[in-house]
Design an enzyme around this catalytic site. Sequence first.
Site, PDB file in Angstrom:
ATOM      1  N   THR A 193       3.594  -4.445  13.674  1.00  0.00           N
ATOM      2  CA  THR A 193       3.054  -4.202  15.015  1.00  0.00           C
ATOM      3  C   THR A 193       4.191  -4.003  16.029  1.00  0.00           C
ATOM      4  O   THR A 193       4.166  -3.051  16.825  1.00  0.00           O
ATOM      5  CB  THR A 193       2.167  -5.395  15.446  1.00  0.00           C
ATOM      6  OG1 THR A 193       1.133  -5.548  14.482  1.00  0.00           O
ATOM      7  CG2 THR A 193       1.565  -5.186  16.823  1.00  0.00           C
ATOM      8  N   GLN A 203       1.189  -0.770   4.276  1.00  0.00           N
ATOM      9  CA  GLN A 203       0.451  -0.910   3.014  1.00  0.00           C
ATOM     10  C   GLN A 203       1.097  -0.172   1.846  1.00  0.00           C
ATOM     11  O   GLN A 203       0.663  -0.346   0.708  1.00  0.00           O
ATOM     12  CB  GLN A 203      -0.985  -0.395   3.187  1.00  0.00           C
ATOM     13  CG  GLN A 203      -1.840  -1.220   4.127  1.00  0.00           C
ATOM     14  CD  GLN A 203      -2.171  -2.607   3.581  1.00  0.00           C
ATOM     15  OE1 GLN A 203      -2.115  -2.857   2.378  1.00  0.00           O
ATOM     16  NE2 GLN A 203      -2.512  -3.519   4.471  1.00  0.00           N
ATOM     17  N   ASN A 227      -5.163   0.505   5.395  1.00  0.00           N
ATOM     18  CA  ASN A 227      -5.295  -0.913   5.060  1.00  0.00           C
ATOM     19  C   ASN A 227      -6.692  -1.307   4.600  1.00  0.00           C
ATOM     20  O   ASN A 227      -6.866  -2.280   3.890  1.00  0.00           O
ATOM     21  CB  ASN A 227      -4.889  -1.790   6.245  1.00  0.00           C
ATOM     22  CG  ASN A 227      -5.467  -1.316   7.549  1.00  0.00           C
ATOM     23  OD1 ASN A 227      -5.174  -0.207   7.994  1.00  0.00           O
ATOM     24  ND2 ASN A 227      -6.297  -2.126   8.154  1.00  0.00           N
ATOM     25  N   CYS A 262      -7.458  -7.254   8.859  1.00  0.00           N
ATOM     26  CA  CYS A 262      -6.392  -7.074   9.843  1.00  0.00           C
ATOM     27  C   CYS A 262      -6.944  -7.049  11.255  1.00  0.00           C
ATOM     28  O   CYS A 262      -6.219  -7.217  12.208  1.00  0.00           O
ATOM     29  CB  CYS A 262      -5.625  -5.786   9.573  1.00  0.00           C
ATOM     30  SG  CYS A 262      -4.906  -5.769   7.947  1.00  0.00           S
TER      31      CYS A 262
END
Length: 385
Positions: free
Chosen positions: A74, A181, A153, A328
């Site tokens: 992030t 991922q 994801n 997530c």
Amino acid sequence: MQRIIYLDNNSTTKIDPEVLDAMMPYLKEKYGNPSSTSHTFGREASAAVDIAREQVADLINAEFSEIIFTSSTTESINLAIKGVIENSEREKIHIITTKIEHKAVLNVCKYLEKFGVEVTYLSPDSSGIISPLNVRENLKPDTLLVIIMSANNEIGTIQPIGEIGELCEEKNILFLTDAAQSVGKIPMDVKQLNIDFMAFSAHKIYGPKGTGALYVRKLGDKNLLYPQIHGGGQEKGFRSGTLNVAGIVGFGKACEVCKRKIFDEFNKHTVWRDRIIQNLNAKIEGTFLNGHPVKRIPNNINIGFKGISNSLFINEFSDLAISTGSACSSETLEPSYVLSAIGRTKTEISCSIRIGIGRFNTEEEIEYIIKRIPDGINKIKEKLL
Ligand code: PLP
């Protein structure tokens, strides 16, 4: 106590014992600050960070000097997107991304729209693939950046990022890929794929939480980025703050282990993935697969069972740690925007689950779930009659 099988490896992974062993000295006796190189404690920490930077770079065929350590994927994404835009002198800025990116991308784009940045959100096809032709058709004279994830994801679909990278290279447009991922699961070569920025993190590849990296092509030679965290000037001034040495050492080790195991794990997990899908399909009526049948990361299965809502599933399967919805972003309890973007209805979405297999699953566990899930679903169906 009931044994629970961990099957949520797309969300996060258990730390590898090799990784933990490598980290321990840096949490105990080797506690120096890598910026304090006037004594051995600092020099020892600095040397350890150097080794880790080499290991991280090596896994993706980058150079040592092209890696910036951060706290997460992030943060790496925030640095890349905001950093590129702040560094640009253009008056009008256009970004191309997709409707199925992680919120780490989508919410940064949403934020930047408030400041006049124009964002195009491309739709995937029904298997989750973004077509390079669609990217080409949406380019504008002021397109500065293209952001496409390497693998999704939720549904695991792998994007044709090699072709998209080539297109961006041809048009002289910057290309960022969120590889959280895909790194460590499928071979990722930043040079071959023509990637300018790549974000990824340690906790998806059996490393510690709280450590990420941003790969920046030719960092230092080209002035592509403006820092987003200012302070003591660590990471060549792009990300200030005392380095998380133990985390970085663990990240490096996790990359080294992945490099060693990637082909064996790719093959093993692909066989397991396909065996699970085939068995569930054959044994449970009304099963449907979300995402591409072949172009998907080896450790992801996103599958739905008609009539079996997530709440019924969770009640029955307390022995399986499986994600319902996207782990997530499941803080928001909205139906998955990824499944919706590939054309699934609300009902189908509410009956879909994600199984994320990983390094520490065993053959015996795979055999167990191939039997356990159909048996449990039959039980639910009987109760519903
Ligand atoms: N992007 C993708 C594709 C992910 O799967 C995740 C996982 O949560 C993230 C970004 C965010 O990663 P991190 O938790 O390291 O910030």
